[in-house]
Design an enzyme around this catalytic site. Sequence first.
Site, PDB file in Angstrom:
ATOM      1  N   LYS A  14       0.831  -1.203   0.000  1.00  0.00           N
ATOM      2  CA  LYS A  14       0.000   0.000   0.000  1.00  0.00           C
ATOM      3  C   LYS A  14       0.874   1.265   0.000  1.00  0.00           C
ATOM      4  CE  LYS A  14      -3.956  -2.287   2.173  1.00  0.00           C
ATOM      5  NZ  LYS A  14      -5.013  -2.231   3.224  1.00  0.00           N
ATOM      6  N   TYR A  54     -11.183  -3.222  -4.313  1.00  0.00           N
ATOM      7  CA  TYR A  54     -11.916  -3.275  -3.048  1.00  0.00           C
ATOM      8  C   TYR A  54     -13.431  -3.323  -3.209  1.00  0.00           C
ATOM      9  CZ  TYR A  54      -7.560  -2.692  -0.494  1.00  0.00           C
ATOM     10  OH  TYR A  54      -6.306  -2.896   0.041  1.00  0.00           O
ATOM     11  N   PHE A  62     -15.918   1.713   6.290  1.00  0.00           N
ATOM     12  CA  PHE A  62     -14.534   2.107   6.042  1.00  0.00           C
ATOM     13  C   PHE A  62     -14.206   2.263   4.564  1.00  0.00           C
ATOM     14  CE2 PHE A  62     -14.638  -2.552   6.456  1.00  0.00           C
ATOM     15  CZ  PHE A  62     -14.000  -2.956   5.293  1.00  0.00           C
ATOM     16  N   ARG A  90      -0.850 -14.641   3.953  1.00  0.00           N
ATOM     17  CA  ARG A  90      -1.784 -14.052   4.924  1.00  0.00           C
ATOM     18  C   ARG A  90      -1.211 -14.147   6.347  1.00  0.00           C
ATOM     19  NH1 ARG A  90      -6.163 -10.932   3.343  1.00  0.00           N
ATOM     20  NH2 ARG A  90      -7.077 -11.524   5.329  1.00  0.00           N
ATOM     21  N   THR A  96      -5.710  -8.128  10.201  1.00  0.00           N
ATOM     22  CA  THR A  96      -6.088  -6.901   9.495  1.00  0.00           C
ATOM     23  C   THR A  96      -5.753  -5.652  10.310  1.00  0.00           C
ATOM     24  OG1 THR A  96      -7.849  -8.079   8.344  1.00  0.00           O
ATOM     25  CG2 THR A  96      -8.032  -5.673   8.434  1.00  0.00           C
ATOM     26  N   ARG A 107       2.411  -6.687   9.566  1.00  0.00           N
ATOM     27  CA  ARG A 107       1.586  -5.645  10.187  1.00  0.00           C
ATOM     28  C   ARG A 107       1.887  -5.511  11.672  1.00  0.00           C
ATOM     29  NH1 ARG A 107      -3.907  -7.651   7.152  1.00  0.00           N
ATOM     30  NH2 ARG A 107      -3.885  -6.260   5.334  1.00  0.00           N
ATOM     31  N   ASN A 117      -2.797  -0.180   6.669  1.00  0.00           N
ATOM     32  CA  ASN A 117      -2.124  -1.326   7.303  1.00  0.00           C
ATOM     33  C   ASN A 117      -1.071  -2.000   6.412  1.00  0.00           C
ATOM     34  OD1 ASN A 117      -3.896  -2.434   5.537  1.00  0.00           O
ATOM     35  ND2 ASN A 117      -5.022  -3.652   7.025  1.00  0.00           N
ATOM     36  N   HIS A 120      -1.735  -5.481   1.182  1.00  0.00           N
ATOM     37  CA  HIS A 120      -2.928  -6.246   0.811  1.00  0.00           C
ATOM     38  C   HIS A 120      -2.480  -7.597   0.281  1.00  0.00           C
ATOM     39  CE1 HIS A 120      -6.655  -7.465  -1.183  1.00  0.00           C
ATOM     40  NE2 HIS A 120      -5.851  -7.899  -2.136  1.00  0.00           N
ATOM     41  N   GLU A 131      -8.071 -10.546  -8.581  1.00  0.00           N
ATOM     42  CA  GLU A 131      -7.222  -9.396  -8.252  1.00  0.00           C
ATOM     43  C   GLU A 131      -6.001  -9.245  -9.165  1.00  0.00           C
ATOM     44  OE1 GLU A 131      -6.514 -10.108  -4.085  1.00  0.00           O
ATOM     45  OE2 GLU A 131      -8.526  -9.431  -3.521  1.00  0.00           O
TER      46      GLU A 131
HETATM   47  O1  CDP Z   1      -6.707  -6.614   4.185  1.00  0.00           O
HETATM   48  P1  CDP Z   1      -7.475  -7.718   4.866  1.00  0.00           P
HETATM   49  O2  CDP Z   1      -7.898  -8.808   3.911  1.00  0.00           O
HETATM   50  O3  CDP Z   1      -6.751  -8.239   6.076  1.00  0.00           O
HETATM   51  O4  CDP Z   1      -8.808  -7.058   5.451  1.00  0.00           O
HETATM   52  P2  CDP Z   1     -10.256  -6.865   4.817  1.00  0.00           P
HETATM   53  O5  CDP Z   1     -11.253  -7.220   5.849  1.00  0.00           O
HETATM   54  O6  CDP Z   1     -10.363  -7.532   3.477  1.00  0.00           O
HETATM   55  O7  CDP Z   1     -10.355  -5.282   4.608  1.00  0.00           O
HETATM   56  C1  CDP Z   1      -9.691  -4.658   3.526  1.00  0.00           C
HETATM   57  C2  CDP Z   1      -9.010  -3.423   4.044  1.00  0.00           C
HETATM   58  O8  CDP Z   1      -9.987  -2.496   4.506  1.00  0.00           O
HETATM   59  C3  CDP Z   1      -8.090  -3.631   5.242  1.00  0.00           C
HETATM   60  O9  CDP Z   1      -6.802  -4.110   4.875  1.00  0.00           O
HETATM   61  C4  CDP Z   1      -8.036  -2.228   5.819  1.00  0.00           C
HETATM   62  O10 CDP Z   1      -7.155  -1.425   5.039  1.00  0.00           O
HETATM   63  C5  CDP Z   1      -9.459  -1.735   5.578  1.00  0.00           C
HETATM   64  N1  CDP Z   1     -10.337  -1.884   6.753  1.00  0.00           N
HETATM   65  C6  CDP Z   1     -10.600  -0.771   7.537  1.00  0.00           C
HETATM   66  O11 CDP Z   1     -10.111   0.327   7.262  1.00  0.00           O
HETATM   67  N2  CDP Z   1     -11.430  -0.886   8.633  1.00  0.00           N
HETATM   68  C7  CDP Z   1     -11.990  -2.066   8.957  1.00  0.00           C
HETATM   69  N3  CDP Z   1     -12.784  -2.149  10.030  1.00  0.00           N
HETATM   70  C8  CDP Z   1     -11.718  -3.203   8.182  1.00  0.00           C
HETATM   71  C9  CDP Z   1     -10.882  -3.081   7.074  1.00  0.00           C
HETATM   72 MG    MG Z   2      -9.228  -8.802   2.315  1.00  0.00          MG
END
Ligand code: CDP
Ligand code: MG
Length: 144
Positions: A14, A54, A62, A90, A96, A107, A117, A120, A131
Amino acid sequence: MAGEDAERTFVMLKPSCVEKGFIGEVISRFERKGLRIIQLKVVKMSREKAEELYKVHYGKPFYEGLINVIAGKTVVAMILEGRKAIGVVRRLIGATDPAEAQPGTIRGDLAINLTDNLVHASDSPESYQREYRIFFEDEELQTY
Ligand code: CDP
Ligand code: MG
């Protein structure tokens, strides 16, 4: 693709990762684990690409904030290959929310903000298939 259980995953560093100068640090962790870099590029993210990546989160609280930290910024997109690569990556990345991510994970060690964070990564073979095409042409993947 060589080997039993070999699979590919899509990873995007990111904008915060690029801005903090952690590109090498993060890629180094993937290489030390034994993952092979199949393709790698620096990309200026359009809003369209950010929304496409996304789109499963469209409408969530968010979502707008997430698009805003990505759109118009520079990221690094890559395809990694290795045994069980999707799950391996992962776990290397960690939870996350960086505030909850285990020390030793990317992270957990290098980030603290939730939306920003650092990394991705695809969460399933289906996500990977969707993707990687946002960033790469199939002809670009014939590198090994
Ligand atoms: O990236 P990851 O797959 O771990 O998480 P996700 O649940 O797919 O969410 C995508 C991205 O959204 C996260 O990596 C965060 O950047 C953001 N996010 C956020 O800002 N606030 C949340 N409560 C959950 C996700
Ligand atoms: Mg995700």
